[in-house]
Design a protein around this motif. Structure first.
Motif, mmCIF file in Angstrom:
data_model
loop_
_atom_site.group_PDB
_atom_site.id
_atom_site.type_symbol
_atom_site.label_atom_id
_atom_site.label_comp_id
_atom_site.label_asym_id
_atom_site.label_seq_id
_atom_site.Cartn_x
_atom_site.Cartn_y
_atom_site.Cartn_z
ATOM 1 N N SER A 142 4.021 11.465 -17.246
ATOM 2 C CA SER A 142 3.801 12.834 -17.724
ATOM 3 C C SER A 142 2.378 13.022 -18.242
ATOM 4 C CB SER A 142 4.793 13.162 -18.842
ATOM 5 O OG SER A 142 6.126 12.996 -18.402
ATOM 6 N N TYR B 258 -0.145 16.253 -20.135
ATOM 7 C CA TYR B 258 -0.262 17.603 -20.678
ATOM 8 C C TYR B 258 -1.412 18.325 -19.990
ATOM 9 C CZ TYR B 258 2.782 16.203 -24.577
ATOM 10 O OH TYR B 258 3.826 15.767 -25.338
ATOM 11 N N TYR C 14 6.859 22.537 -21.233
ATOM 12 C CA TYR C 14 7.486 21.703 -22.258
ATOM 13 C C TYR C 14 6.936 22.125 -23.610
ATOM 14 C CZ TYR C 14 8.515 17.567 -25.104
ATOM 15 O OH TYR C 14 8.941 16.728 -26.108
ATOM 16 N N GLU C 15 7.808 22.699 -24.441
ATOM 17 C CA GLU C 15 7.416 23.159 -25.780
ATOM 18 C C GLU C 15 6.128 23.991 -25.755
ATOM 19 O OE1 GLU C 15 7.374 20.075 -28.666
ATOM 20 O OE2 GLU C 15 9.462 19.502 -28.343
#
Length: 286
Positions: free
Chosen positions: A107, A109, A152-153
């Motif tokens: 993953s 960001y 995601y968030e």
């Protein structure tokens, strides 16, 4: 760690890529039991029996046992330049549930780069309201990756995905049983146990007990001064090395000398002064 653009349709989003996860494994060093010194790993050629420097090493692909195709750095860089495109194009939008977790790898960001905040927000909200994720291709560290872009968030996340040929065939897994016979009571009991243990997923309640125990043990040993210090590598003594070299040279010279050969000696010639003749002695007295 990466800068580029994400595009879908005519929308381009300048973004930055950041690693979303980190490996927290406790790394242990290997020491020599006798002197407690760290073990050194050297690149040694088994044929030449010597350590190899980095500039002596070339990359190669082993296509058969001990059969290689060598590749130069220039050839690899040329391929990399042709395939390194910082533009990430979303090819499809799919449901996240359609991708089996076995395909997910790592993953990252995504944050907007300069001037990309509005387009970033547009993509994020579009994904949230449609419940879809984007499937794209991108190059990370010289490798072309298939990737899923999702939310995601409140942050866009890139999930790198394995290509289908990178996932091994499940049929190759040995000893997988076919459907076994079981009673209804056994099945109902197992389902009841699953129901009792069912809850909402809360990642915070799961801990790495092994890592915690290992770090506690290390800290305890450190506080109790159960530590060791590696011995320093001895500095070579030039005098000793010179004597060893001289002795080795002497021994080699003795071995190389043909047997039975005698050492030649040279005798010095001695000369005796001539005595003066009586005739010359008389002249001198006169």
């Amino acid at each position: 760690m990466w800068k580029g653009t994400i595009s879908f349709g005519l929308v381009n989003i300048p973004v930055k890529l950041h690693s979303a996860t980190e490996n927290k494994d406790v790394k242990l060093r290997q020491l020599h039991k006798e002197c407690q010194s760290p073990i050194k790993y050297e690149k040694v050629c088994p044929v030449c029996e010597r350590e190899i420097k980095n500039d002596e090493i070339v990359k190669a692909y082993e296509y058969a046992k001990n059969k290689f195709v060598t590749l130069t750095d220039e050839e690899l860089e040329e391929i990399q330049e042709k395939n390194t495109d910082k533009a990430v194009e979303i090819m499809d939008f799919v449901q996240l549930e359609e991708i089996d977790p076995i395909y997910f790898e790592k993953s990252y960001y995504l944050s907007p780069n300069e001037g990309g905040s509005k387009a970033y927000s547009l993509l994020r909200r579009s994904l949230q309201e449609t419940g879809k994720i984007g499937v794209a291709k991108m190059v990370i560290r010289s490798k072309e990756q298939l990737a899923a872009i999702r939310v995601y968030e409140n942050t866009l996340v890139v999930e790198t995905i394995h290509y289908p040929d990178e996932v091994r065939n499940v049929q190759d897994v040995p000893n997988v049983p076919e459907e076994a016979e079981m009673s209804d009571k056994e099945l109902d009991t197992a389902k009841l146990l699953i129901d009792q243990l069912s809850s909402e997923f809360d990642p915070e309640k799961y801990k790495d007990n092994y890592r915690t125990a290992l770090l506690d043990l290390i800290e305890e040993k450190k506080n109790n001064e159960q530590t060791t210090t590696a011995k320093e590598k001895p500095v070579p003594n030039n005098v000793t090395n010179l004597m060893e070299a001289l002795e080795a040279s002497l021994n080699r010279a003795k071995k190389d000398k043909p047997q039975g050969e005698k050492k030649k000696t040279t005798k010095k010639k001695t000369t005796t002064p001539k005595q003066a003749t009586p005739k010359k002695q008389k002249r001198k007295n006169a």
